[in-house]
Scaffold this motif. Structure first.
Motif, PDB file in Angstrom:
ATOM      1  N   ASP A  92       0.840  -1.204   0.000  1.00 35.77           N
ATOM      2  CA  ASP A  92       0.000   0.000   0.000  1.00 35.77           C
ATOM      3  C   ASP A  92       0.873   1.252   0.000  1.00 35.77           C
ATOM      4  N   ILE A  93       1.963   1.200   0.745  1.00 32.65           N
ATOM      5  CA  ILE A  93       2.934   2.299   0.794  1.00 32.65           C
ATOM      6  C   ILE A  93       4.273   1.738   0.335  1.00 32.65           C
ATOM      7  N   ASN A  94       4.845   2.345  -0.706  1.00 28.17           N
ATOM      8  CA  ASN A  94       6.033   1.790  -1.351  1.00 28.17           C
ATOM      9  C   ASN A  94       7.236   2.717  -1.218  1.00 28.17           C
ATOM     10  N   THR A  95       8.412   2.093  -1.234  1.00 23.61           N
ATOM     11  CA  THR A  95       9.658   2.851  -1.225  1.00 23.61           C
ATOM     12  C   THR A  95      10.463   2.499  -2.466  1.00 23.61           C
ATOM     13  N   VAL A  96      10.818   3.524  -3.225  1.00 25.60           N
ATOM     14  CA  VAL A  96      11.644   3.358  -4.416  1.00 25.60           C
ATOM     15  C   VAL A  96      13.010   3.977  -4.132  1.00 25.60           C
ATOM     16  N   GLU A  97      14.075   3.225  -4.388  1.00 29.86           N
ATOM     17  CA  GLU A  97      15.444   3.706  -4.223  1.00 29.86           C
ATOM     18  C   GLU A  97      16.116   3.743  -5.594  1.00 29.86           C
ATOM     19  N   VAL A  98      16.860   4.812  -5.850  1.00 28.94           N
ATOM     20  CA  VAL A  98      17.514   4.981  -7.146  1.00 28.94           C
ATOM     21  C   VAL A  98      18.947   5.450  -6.925  1.00 28.94           C
ATOM     22  N   CYS A  99      19.879   4.886  -7.689  1.00 29.57           N
ATOM     23  CA  CYS A  99      21.253   5.389  -7.663  1.00 29.57           C
ATOM     24  C   CYS A  99      21.836   5.413  -9.067  1.00 29.57           C
ATOM     25  N   ALA A 100      22.841   6.255  -9.246  1.00 34.39           N
ATOM     26  CA  ALA A 100      23.556   6.362 -10.515  1.00 34.39           C
ATOM     27  C   ALA A 100      24.770   5.452 -10.486  1.00 34.39           C
ATOM     28  N   ASN A 101      24.988   4.715 -11.566  1.00 33.37           N
ATOM     29  CA  ASN A 101      26.134   3.818 -11.652  1.00 33.37           C
ATOM     30  C   ASN A 101      27.299   4.440 -12.430  1.00 33.37           C
ATOM     31  N   LYS A 102      26.980   5.018 -13.602  1.00 34.53           N
ATOM     32  CA  LYS A 102      28.042   5.546 -14.462  1.00 34.53           C
ATOM     33  C   LYS A 102      27.813   6.998 -14.874  1.00 34.53           C
ATOM     34  N   ILE A 103      26.548   7.388 -14.973  1.00 37.46           N
ATOM     35  CA  ILE A 103      26.202   8.690 -15.534  1.00 37.46           C
ATOM     36  C   ILE A 103      25.436   9.518 -14.506  1.00 37.46           C
ATOM     37  N   LYS A 104      25.789  10.775 -14.382  1.00 38.40           N
ATOM     38  CA  LYS A 104      25.042  11.709 -13.535  1.00 38.40           C
ATOM     39  C   LYS A 104      23.697  12.020 -14.199  1.00 38.40           C
ATOM     40  N   PHE A 105      22.643  12.017 -13.411  1.00 34.73           N
ATOM     41  CA  PHE A 105      21.320  12.367 -13.946  1.00 34.73           C
ATOM     42  C   PHE A 105      20.465  13.013 -12.851  1.00 34.73           C
TER      43      PHE A 105
END
Length: 520
Positions: free
Chosen positions: A489-502
């Motif tokens: 019902d409540i979600n957590t999304v995690e994001v990271c950059a590996n090679k390229i800045k964005f």
């Protein structure tokens, strides 16, 4: 029992009349039909409660306790300056009430009762519109004649909310109590809403916490007034309060909702954003648990606007975002869903035809209303669940923006987003959509970006090729959620950059029941 509440502001009807709706009205009979048609559009919809706002800074009926739009229509001098408001939409008030003798609120109440839709009156407790102007169609002379009643008098007034009335002054409280009394004497309704979100800053700076006991006493006086009219009308008159969604914020701004509930001073609490966006992450479950012992209903409200942060352009809701917020609200235990500023008249008169999103929203009105009446119906629609922000906080609180956020390969922490989706049908497909800017417009792949959903690593990021998206102006990337059970019902999304800045400018979870996303 679930329900759908819709609030009409105090001036929308007069505005639409002046824009051309009912322009051929020649007598009181045609005026009556014009007013009745507004409510007729809600027949055979899911609307259960209709809230009629009867004031902003002025009353929108011929009030004797506060100035009204007829007074503004006739006003020639204001704050020592010559004015003339006779050619504004205040002329619609003059025509209806003072020429034709038509009270559109009473017409609405009668028609709502015929349709078994509960009629409510809403009173704005401290409206701020044009409070910084030296003259205003919307302002009473009382405001200019009593500067000592404003909440900021200790230094030069500069901010939009500085000119609001100070409820620490008995004169202010008595003025609004008299207006509550007059309104309930005039209209026989199911309930009265005290709209503290117009506006929630009701006390001098540094005196907000003192306001808790002041407003507790004020609410007890409102209750006494309603009890008086319950005896006259021979039925219960419910009391609702619209307050900030932040629990701590509400209390320390003076709104002691728990005491109001304990002392049976309220029947409904509406938690909402203020205006500039819809808050997609309100603490609904906590509010529900707080109110549960007291038999007080909880309604969660949305604005007609939804955007990702305060610096982004104002954007309207769509049927997909409305259904999304309804699904979240009912999944979290809300009793009612509440729409603010979703106002329209037959024929879409007054709608900005140059704004396709605005026009489409009201073309979809009946479908939209049925999509947000309860959890079961909301699950039948494709939904877009955005990350947005809390657009009202206390002066001492900071307002966090989740986006934009820049991710770099050497970051030691993941960018983290909390996205509510509520319940999801097992037959649905789900996706994460992100609006991302990269240096030199480089395209991202799984080698460049890592995404976790509730600790599950998602693969297969790709560009989502659509001609145009109303909400996302950056390059759109899509990730399919391979298993619907990955969603909570409540979600957590995690994001990271590996090679390229964005830079992530937008992020959402889409629930697709029609497989329309995959087709693109």
């Amino acid at each position: 029992m679930s329900g759908l509440m819709i609030n009409w502001d105090d001036s929308a009807f007069f505005y639409y009349i002046s824009k051309g709706y009912g322009k051929d009205i020649k007598d009181s009979k045609q005026a009556y039909e014009c007013a009745k048609a507004v409510i007729d559009q809600y027949e055979n919809t899911a609307v259960t409660d209709f809230i009629m706002c009867v004031n902003a800074r002025l009353a929108s009926y011929p009030s004797k306790t506060i100035e009204n739009y007829g007074d503004s229509y006739r006003r020639k001098v204001q704050n020592g300056i010559n004015v003339d408001y006779s050619d504004t939409w205040a002329s619609s008030f003059h025509k209806f009430f003072e020429i034709w003798g038509i009270d559109h609120f009473q017409i609405w109440i009668d028609r709502l009762n015929e349709l078994n839709i509960k009629p409510w009156i809403s009173i704005r407790m401290n409206d701020a519109h044009q409070s910084l102007e030296k003259t205003s169609l919307l302002a009473p002379d009382y405001y200019y004649e009593n500067p000592h009643l404003r909440r900021v008098t200790h230094h030069k007034t500069q901010g939009y909310f500085d000119g609001l009335y100070d409820y620490g002054k008995k004169q202010v409280r008595d003025r609004f109590l008299n207006f509550v009394d007059e309104t309930l004497a005039r209209y026989d309704v199911y309930g009265i809403e005290l709209d503290w979100m117009r506006e929630a800053l009701c006390f001098k700076i540094g005196h907000e916490h003192e306001g808790v006991e002041i407003l507790n006493d004020f609410m007890m006086n409102v209750k006494k007034i309603t009890v008086k009219y319950e005896k006259i009308r021979k039925h219960k008159i419910n009391i609702s309060a619209r307050v900030p969604s932040g629990i701590e914020t509400s209390f320390y701004m003076g709104f002691d909702v728990v005491t109001w509930a304990q002392k049976k001073l309220i029947d409904v609490i509406v938690i909402t954003p203020r205006w500039s966006s819809t808050d997609t992450d309100m603490p609904i479950e906590i509010w529900k648990r707080i109110l549960m012992p007291f038999n007080v209903e909880l309604a969660t409200g949305i604005e007609i606007l939804i955007r990702q942060n305060r610096t982004y352009p104002l954007t309207m809701h769509s049927k997909e975002t409305v259904a999304a917020n309804a699904a979240v609200a009912f999944s979290a235990g809300a009793d009612k869903f509440y729409l603010f500023n979703f106002m329209s008249v037959p024929g879409l008169v007054g709608i900005d035809e140059s704004n396709e999103a605005h026009r489409q929203l009201f073309c979809d009105l009946k479908e939209l209303l049925n999509s947000c009446s309860d959890l079961e119906n909301s699950l039948k629609y494709t939904r877009r669940h955005f990350v947005t922000f809390k657009d009202f906080t206390a002066l001492w609180e900071s307002s966090k923006y989740y986006v934009p956020v820049t991710c770099e390969p050497d970051d030691t922490e993941y960018a983290l987003f909390r996205i509510r989706t509520g319940k999801v049908s097992e037959k649905s497909k789900a996706y994460i959509l992100m609006g991302i800017d990269t240096d030199n417009n480089a395209n991202l792949s799984d080698e460049d970006i890592t995404v976790f959903l509730n600790s599950y690593n998602l693969k297969g990021v790709r560009i989502y090729n659509v001609n145009e998206d109303y909400y996302i102006k950056s390059s759109i990337y899509i990730l399919e959620i391979p298993n619907i059970t990955f969603l909570n019902d409540i979600n957590t999304v995690e994001v990271c950059a590996n090679k390229i800045k964005f830079t992530i400018k937008h992020i959402e979870i889409d629930i697709d029941i029609d497989n329309c996303i995959n087709e693109n």
